[in-house]
Enzyme design. Sequence first.
Site, mmCIF file in Angstrom:
data_model
loop_
_atom_site.group_PDB
_atom_site.id
_atom_site.type_symbol
_atom_site.label_atom_id
_atom_site.label_comp_id
_atom_site.label_asym_id
_atom_site.label_seq_id
_atom_site.Cartn_x
_atom_site.Cartn_y
_atom_site.Cartn_z
ATOM 1 C CE1 TYR A 1 -3.932 2.195 0.468
ATOM 2 C CE2 TYR A 1 -2.593 3.278 2.147
ATOM 3 C CZ TYR A 1 -3.703 3.265 1.328
ATOM 4 O OH TYR A 1 -4.588 4.316 1.354
ATOM 5 C CE LYS B 1 -3.703 5.014 -1.937
ATOM 6 N NZ LYS B 1 -4.720 5.571 -2.869
#
Length: 204
Positions: free
Chosen positions: A109, A113
Amino acid sequence: MDLGLAGRRALVTGAGKGIGRGTVKALHAAGVQVVALSRTRADLDSLVVEPFLEVTKEACDTSFDVNLRAVIQVSQIVARGLIARGAPGAIVNISSQASQRAITNHSVYCSTKGAMDMLTRVMALELGPHKIRVNAVNPTVVMTPMAQANWSDPQKAKAMLDRIPLGRFAEVENVVDVILFLLSDRSSMTTGSTVPVDGGFLAT
């Protein structure tokens, strides 16, 4: 405050839930016509939360599909349409505080991002000559149903809240307000920026 959005059109991705749903409501209230609700794979509750040593190829592929590839594909459609009409525009990507701070068990994640932040800057560089602005918002945990499920453990939540000076997680409206500002002409000189909506998390 009137942001001058009345009469404009918008495409919202991931509109079925969370930040997407809140954005649609706020845009309607501001007089914006939402011309398409793009229900990409970003609608899936697909946040990969697992230790680095247990990350699988499938988890990587899913996260990159949701957090990067889908954004690229939809943004290309929007940008090409604006350029074909000779119209200015604004694109706001949804990133995360995790793009700039390491979080345990969030290796994929955080990585996707981080890639989103850089994608935002490159899009701003390439689309600027077409009068298209591109920015990103970087929220802390936002209390959507998915976040409530992922941060329901008080011990896990405390570890994050202790790093947030304001001592609370964000509500959907906190993020939507910044999105609306970045879509409006009030931010006409802002592009290539990543805007924290994190209660001060990145300041610590």
